[in-house]
Scaffold this motif. Sequence first.
Motif, PDB file in Angstrom:
ATOM      1  N   LEU A  55      29.983 -15.754 -28.801  1.00 49.54           N
ATOM      2  CA  LEU A  55      30.668 -14.470 -28.653  1.00 49.54           C
ATOM      3  C   LEU A  55      31.659 -14.516 -27.495  1.00 49.54           C
ATOM      4  CD1 LEU A  55      30.871 -11.528 -29.604  1.00 49.54           C
ATOM      5  CD2 LEU A  55      29.122 -10.974 -27.918  1.00 49.54           C
ATOM      6  N   ARG A  56      31.272 -15.120 -26.400  1.00 52.28           N
ATOM      7  CA  ARG A  56      32.168 -15.223 -25.248  1.00 52.28           C
ATOM      8  C   ARG A  56      33.331 -16.173 -25.521  1.00 52.28           C
ATOM      9  NH1 ARG A  56      28.091 -14.903 -20.053  1.00 52.28           N
ATOM     10  NH2 ARG A  56      27.261 -12.860 -20.590  1.00 52.28           N
ATOM     11  N   VAL A  57      33.125 -17.165 -26.352  1.00 53.34           N
ATOM     12  CA  VAL A  57      34.216 -18.055 -26.744  1.00 53.34           C
ATOM     13  C   VAL A  57      35.238 -17.280 -27.571  1.00 53.34           C
ATOM     14  CG1 VAL A  57      34.809 -20.098 -28.118  1.00 53.34           C
ATOM     15  CG2 VAL A  57      32.821 -20.143 -26.595  1.00 53.34           C
ATOM     16  N   VAL A  58      34.765 -16.428 -28.475  1.00 52.52           N
ATOM     17  CA  VAL A  58      35.667 -15.599 -29.282  1.00 52.52           C
ATOM     18  C   VAL A  58      36.453 -14.655 -28.381  1.00 52.52           C
ATOM     19  CG1 VAL A  58      35.751 -13.786 -31.042  1.00 52.52           C
ATOM     20  CG2 VAL A  58      34.280 -15.762 -31.374  1.00 52.52           C
ATOM     21  N   ILE A  59      35.797 -14.073 -27.387  1.00 53.03           N
ATOM     22  CA  ILE A  59      36.480 -13.188 -26.435  1.00 53.03           C
ATOM     23  C   ILE A  59      37.591 -13.950 -25.722  1.00 53.03           C
ATOM     24  CG2 ILE A  59      36.191 -11.917 -24.274  1.00 53.03           C
ATOM     25  CD1 ILE A  59      33.338 -11.199 -25.283  1.00 53.03           C
ATOM     26  N   ALA A  60      37.283 -15.149 -25.254  1.00 48.52           N
ATOM     27  CA  ALA A  60      38.290 -15.958 -24.557  1.00 48.52           C
ATOM     28  C   ALA A  60      39.459 -16.305 -25.476  1.00 48.52           C
ATOM     29  CB  ALA A  60      37.645 -17.223 -24.009  1.00 48.52           C
ATOM     30  N   LEU A  61      39.171 -16.651 -26.720  1.00 46.76           N
ATOM     31  CA  LEU A  61      40.249 -16.974 -27.659  1.00 46.76           C
ATOM     32  C   LEU A  61      41.144 -15.768 -27.939  1.00 46.76           C
ATOM     33  CD1 LEU A  61      38.406 -19.271 -30.223  1.00 46.76           C
ATOM     34  CD2 LEU A  61      40.123 -19.934 -28.528  1.00 46.76           C
ATOM     35  N   CYS A  62      40.534 -14.587 -28.026  1.00 43.72           N
ATOM     36  CA  CYS A  62      41.320 -13.365 -28.240  1.00 43.72           C
ATOM     37  C   CYS A  62      42.265 -13.102 -27.073  1.00 43.72           C
ATOM     38  CB  CYS A  62      40.396 -12.164 -28.422  1.00 43.72           C
ATOM     39  SG  CYS A  62      39.610 -12.066 -30.032  1.00 43.72           S
ATOM     40  N   LEU A  63      41.854 -13.454 -25.879  1.00 43.82           N
ATOM     41  CA  LEU A  63      42.686 -13.202 -24.707  1.00 43.82           C
ATOM     42  C   LEU A  63      43.713 -14.300 -24.450  1.00 43.82           C
ATOM     43  CD1 LEU A  63      39.960 -11.775 -22.319  1.00 43.82           C
ATOM     44  CD2 LEU A  63      41.688 -10.506 -23.609  1.00 43.82           C
ATOM     45  N   VAL A  64      43.423 -15.525 -24.856  1.00 44.59           N
ATOM     46  CA  VAL A  64      44.315 -16.653 -24.584  1.00 44.59           C
ATOM     47  C   VAL A  64      45.370 -16.834 -25.681  1.00 44.59           C
ATOM     48  CG1 VAL A  64      44.363 -19.175 -24.343  1.00 44.59           C
ATOM     49  CG2 VAL A  64      42.656 -17.840 -23.127  1.00 44.59           C
ATOM     50  N   ALA A  65      45.044 -16.495 -26.906  1.00 39.83           N
ATOM     51  CA  ALA A  65      45.955 -16.732 -28.042  1.00 39.83           C
ATOM     52  C   ALA A  65      47.354 -16.141 -27.845  1.00 39.83           C
ATOM     53  CB  ALA A  65      45.328 -16.213 -29.331  1.00 39.83           C
ATOM     54  N   PRO A  66      47.507 -14.892 -27.382  1.00 38.27           N
ATOM     55  CA  PRO A  66      48.865 -14.372 -27.196  1.00 38.27           C
ATOM     56  C   PRO A  66      49.683 -15.167 -26.172  1.00 38.27           C
ATOM     57  CG  PRO A  66      47.295 -12.577 -27.220  1.00 38.27           C
ATOM     58  CD  PRO A  66      46.504 -13.844 -27.180  1.00 38.27           C
TER      59      PRO A  66
ATOM     60  N   VAL B 275      49.390 -18.408 -25.441  1.00 36.98           N
ATOM     61  CA  VAL B 275      49.777 -19.687 -26.044  1.00 36.98           C
ATOM     62  C   VAL B 275      50.895 -19.463 -27.060  1.00 36.98           C
ATOM     63  CG1 VAL B 275      48.967 -21.584 -27.506  1.00 36.98           C
ATOM     64  CG2 VAL B 275      47.522 -20.716 -25.653  1.00 36.98           C
ATOM     65  N   ALA B 276      50.751 -18.450 -27.884  1.00 38.82           N
ATOM     66  CA  ALA B 276      51.747 -18.196 -28.936  1.00 38.82           C
ATOM     67  C   ALA B 276      53.123 -17.864 -28.358  1.00 38.82           C
ATOM     68  CB  ALA B 276      51.270 -17.052 -29.831  1.00 38.82           C
TER      69      ALA B 276
ATOM     70  N   TRP C 291      53.855  -9.965 -31.930  1.00 31.36           N
ATOM     71  CA  TRP C 291      52.817 -10.323 -30.972  1.00 31.36           C
ATOM     72  C   TRP C 291      52.469  -9.180 -30.021  1.00 31.36           C
ATOM     73  CZ3 TRP C 291      48.992 -13.473 -30.881  1.00 31.36           C
ATOM     74  CH2 TRP C 291      49.017 -14.595 -31.692  1.00 31.36           C
ATOM     75  N   VAL C 292      53.351  -8.233 -29.836  1.00 32.09           N
ATOM     76  CA  VAL C 292      53.005  -7.043 -29.038  1.00 32.09           C
ATOM     77  C   VAL C 292      51.856  -6.305 -29.718  1.00 32.09           C
ATOM     78  CG1 VAL C 292      53.829  -4.787 -28.255  1.00 32.09           C
ATOM     79  CG2 VAL C 292      55.281  -6.794 -27.979  1.00 32.09           C
ATOM     80  N   VAL C 293      51.985  -6.101 -31.025  1.00 31.19           N
ATOM     81  CA  VAL C 293      50.946  -5.407 -31.788  1.00 31.19           C
ATOM     82  C   VAL C 293      49.682  -6.264 -31.873  1.00 31.19           C
ATOM     83  CG1 VAL C 293      50.367  -4.433 -34.038  1.00 31.19           C
ATOM     84  CG2 VAL C 293      52.661  -4.121 -33.094  1.00 31.19           C
ATOM     85  N   LEU C 294      49.856  -7.556 -32.175  1.00 28.80           N
ATOM     86  CA  LEU C 294      48.698  -8.447 -32.270  1.00 28.80           C
ATOM     87  C   LEU C 294      47.959  -8.560 -30.932  1.00 28.80           C
ATOM     88  CD1 LEU C 294      50.141 -11.357 -34.463  1.00 28.80           C
ATOM     89  CD2 LEU C 294      48.522  -9.577 -35.141  1.00 28.80           C
TER      90      LEU C 294
END
Length: 99
Positions: free
Chosen positions: A15-26, A28-29, A56-59
């Motif tokens: 769950l914490r890995v998913v949280i980190a990915l949600c915060l890091v993805a924008p 990186v993109a 990406w603002v919305v995402l």
Amino acid sequence: MSNAPEATRAVVTPLRVVIALCLVAPFVALLWVGSYAKTDPVFIGIPFFYWYQMLWVVLSAAMTMTAYRLWQRDRRAARTCHAAGTAHTATAEDGGAVK
């Protein structure tokens, strides 16, 4: 002996890995400019370079909200387990997810 509370170690859960990915993805993109530094495809007359960033603002807002809700769930589960006196760990039976 000291009366200081014991330091708890942070546990890395899926769950914490998913949280980190949600915060890091924008980050990186949007920091990988070479991937979107072009004009095609055009969407309703707007070059790709611009509408990609606006998308990406919305995402980013949606992903940040998702990360916040997941963090709340994780904290609530930790408080519940702590109050019950049980360990807050993920198990193989629940797929490693904290319920």
